[in-house]
Design a protein around this motif. Structure first.
Motif, mmCIF file in Angstrom:
data_model
loop_
_atom_site.group_PDB
_atom_site.id
_atom_site.type_symbol
_atom_site.label_atom_id
_atom_site.label_comp_id
_atom_site.label_asym_id
_atom_site.label_seq_id
_atom_site.Cartn_x
_atom_site.Cartn_y
_atom_site.Cartn_z
ATOM 1 N N THR A 110 31.569 21.954 48.033
ATOM 2 C CA THR A 110 32.386 23.379 48.529
ATOM 3 C C THR A 110 33.889 22.891 48.326
ATOM 4 O O THR A 110 34.263 21.997 49.122
ATOM 5 C CB THR A 110 31.812 24.047 49.774
ATOM 6 O OG1 THR A 110 30.284 24.170 49.471
ATOM 7 C CG2 THR A 110 32.658 25.518 49.913
ATOM 8 N N LYS A 113 38.762 28.314 47.122
ATOM 9 C CA LYS A 113 38.974 28.798 45.842
ATOM 10 C C LYS A 113 40.446 28.535 45.313
ATOM 11 O O LYS A 113 40.394 28.532 43.994
ATOM 12 C CB LYS A 113 38.704 30.516 45.849
ATOM 13 C CG LYS A 113 37.332 30.826 46.016
ATOM 14 C CD LYS A 113 37.182 32.372 45.840
ATOM 15 C CE LYS A 113 35.935 33.176 45.823
ATOM 16 N NZ LYS A 113 35.641 34.458 45.923
ATOM 17 N N ARG A 118 39.856 21.835 42.451
ATOM 18 C CA ARG A 118 38.857 22.464 41.628
ATOM 19 C C ARG A 118 38.921 21.858 40.019
ATOM 20 O O ARG A 118 37.897 21.539 39.530
ATOM 21 C CB ARG A 118 38.840 23.934 41.544
ATOM 22 C CG ARG A 118 37.894 24.522 40.888
ATOM 23 C CD ARG A 118 38.096 26.070 40.557
ATOM 24 N NE ARG A 118 37.269 26.675 39.330
ATOM 25 C CZ ARG A 118 37.162 27.826 39.364
ATOM 26 N NH1 ARG A 118 37.820 28.994 40.070
ATOM 27 N NH2 ARG A 118 36.136 28.160 38.295
ATOM 28 N N VAL A 128 30.950 25.778 38.813
ATOM 29 C CA VAL A 128 30.505 26.612 39.773
ATOM 30 C C VAL A 128 29.399 27.235 39.742
ATOM 31 O O VAL A 128 28.945 27.799 38.785
ATOM 32 C CB VAL A 128 31.848 27.676 39.911
ATOM 33 C CG1 VAL A 128 31.459 28.867 40.729
ATOM 34 C CG2 VAL A 128 33.077 27.108 39.987
ATOM 35 N N GLU A 131 29.803 31.457 45.078
ATOM 36 C CA GLU A 131 30.930 31.672 45.753
ATOM 37 C C GLU A 131 30.804 32.775 46.807
ATOM 38 O O GLU A 131 29.897 33.452 46.862
ATOM 39 C CB GLU A 131 31.990 32.071 44.903
ATOM 40 C CG GLU A 131 31.857 33.670 44.151
ATOM 41 C CD GLU A 131 33.010 33.896 43.284
ATOM 42 O OE1 GLU A 131 34.097 34.182 43.691
ATOM 43 O OE2 GLU A 131 33.016 33.573 42.060
ATOM 44 N N ASP A 132 31.753 32.628 47.853
ATOM 45 C CA ASP A 132 31.738 33.578 48.756
ATOM 46 C C ASP A 132 33.220 34.095 48.906
ATOM 47 O O ASP A 132 33.954 33.946 48.186
ATOM 48 C CB ASP A 132 31.360 33.373 50.162
ATOM 49 C CG ASP A 132 31.759 32.086 50.700
ATOM 50 O OD1 ASP A 132 33.324 31.937 50.292
ATOM 51 O OD2 ASP A 132 31.323 31.422 51.625
ATOM 52 N N PHE A 135 35.451 30.395 49.588
ATOM 53 C CA PHE A 135 34.860 29.362 48.835
ATOM 54 C C PHE A 135 34.006 29.262 47.444
ATOM 55 O O PHE A 135 33.536 30.227 47.158
ATOM 56 C CB PHE A 135 34.032 28.430 49.596
ATOM 57 C CG PHE A 135 34.613 28.217 51.087
ATOM 58 C CD1 PHE A 135 35.473 27.074 50.973
ATOM 59 C CD2 PHE A 135 34.327 28.871 52.181
ATOM 60 C CE1 PHE A 135 36.118 26.839 52.271
ATOM 61 C CE2 PHE A 135 34.903 28.541 53.345
ATOM 62 C CZ PHE A 135 35.660 27.555 53.599
ATOM 63 N N LEU A 136 34.253 28.192 46.715
ATOM 64 C CA LEU A 136 33.390 27.903 45.631
ATOM 65 C C LEU A 136 32.363 26.934 45.714
ATOM 66 O O LEU A 136 32.732 26.028 46.269
ATOM 67 C CB LEU A 136 34.212 27.582 44.136
ATOM 68 C CG LEU A 136 35.124 28.669 43.849
ATOM 69 C CD1 LEU A 136 36.200 27.869 42.642
ATOM 70 C CD2 LEU A 136 34.589 29.908 43.280
ATOM 71 N N ARG A 137 31.187 27.229 45.541
ATOM 72 C CA ARG A 137 30.114 26.142 45.584
ATOM 73 C C ARG A 137 30.041 25.525 44.269
ATOM 74 O O ARG A 137 29.732 26.216 43.242
ATOM 75 C CB ARG A 137 28.701 26.564 45.891
ATOM 76 C CG ARG A 137 28.843 26.954 47.450
ATOM 77 C CD ARG A 137 27.623 27.589 48.078
ATOM 78 N NE ARG A 137 26.989 28.495 47.184
ATOM 79 C CZ ARG A 137 27.064 29.847 47.315
ATOM 80 N NH1 ARG A 137 28.131 30.249 47.964
ATOM 81 N NH2 ARG A 137 26.527 30.661 46.422
#
Length: 144
Positions: A110, A113, A118, A128, A131-132, A135-137
């Motif tokens: 994680t 963003k 990244r 990717v 996301e929330d 954060f990006l998972r």
């Protein structure tokens, strides 16, 4: 590059906490999150941690956890003075070897963003997958 890593000891927690706070505090503030030393320390205890070295100088660390679905990079922290020199690429390569040796289905992490790391993760094959708010998972499937 002459990089190596060793399993972290209890004595490494101060180095790791300070480096993480220095590297991540701006993101915490931007996203209105609270940095807590105690939370870092509790997470450190339950994870597998590796200190990255060149010669006798620590450059950063990797913190890992596992479950049946994946090997997780919980922290990859590189001292700012050593970024852009291949240390992160090397570290992710080491972790990817662990994924293969342990026959884990995937590598996951994680990232904030707005964290430029990244780009490194994408270059290393992570994509990717969710996301929330902040954060990006990201994930790299071991079968890919």
């Amino acid at each position: 590059m002459n990089l190596e890593w060793r399993a972290a000891t209890a004595g490494d927690i101060g180095f790791a906490r300070k480096l993480t706070c220095r590297n991540m505090l701006a993101y915490y503030l931007q996203h209105d999150l609270l940095w807590q030393d105690e939370a870092f320390d509790l997470a450190w205890i339950i994870r597998q941690n590796w200190i990255i070295y060149r010669g006798d100088r620590p450059l950063g660390f990797v913190s890992l956890s596992r479950d049946a679905r994946a090997l997780y990079i919980r922290e990859l922290q590189i001292d700012e003075a050593f970024r852009g020199q291949g240390v992160g690429t090397w570290a992710i390569g080491q972790v990817w070897q662990m994924v293969a040796l342990e026959r884990r289905p995937a590598l996951r992490l994680t990232v904030f963003k707005n964290n430029p790391a990244r780009v490194l993760y994408e270059r290393m094959g992570l994509r990717v997958v969710g996301e929330d708010e902040c954060f990006l998972r990201m994930e790299r499937d071991a079968s890919a």
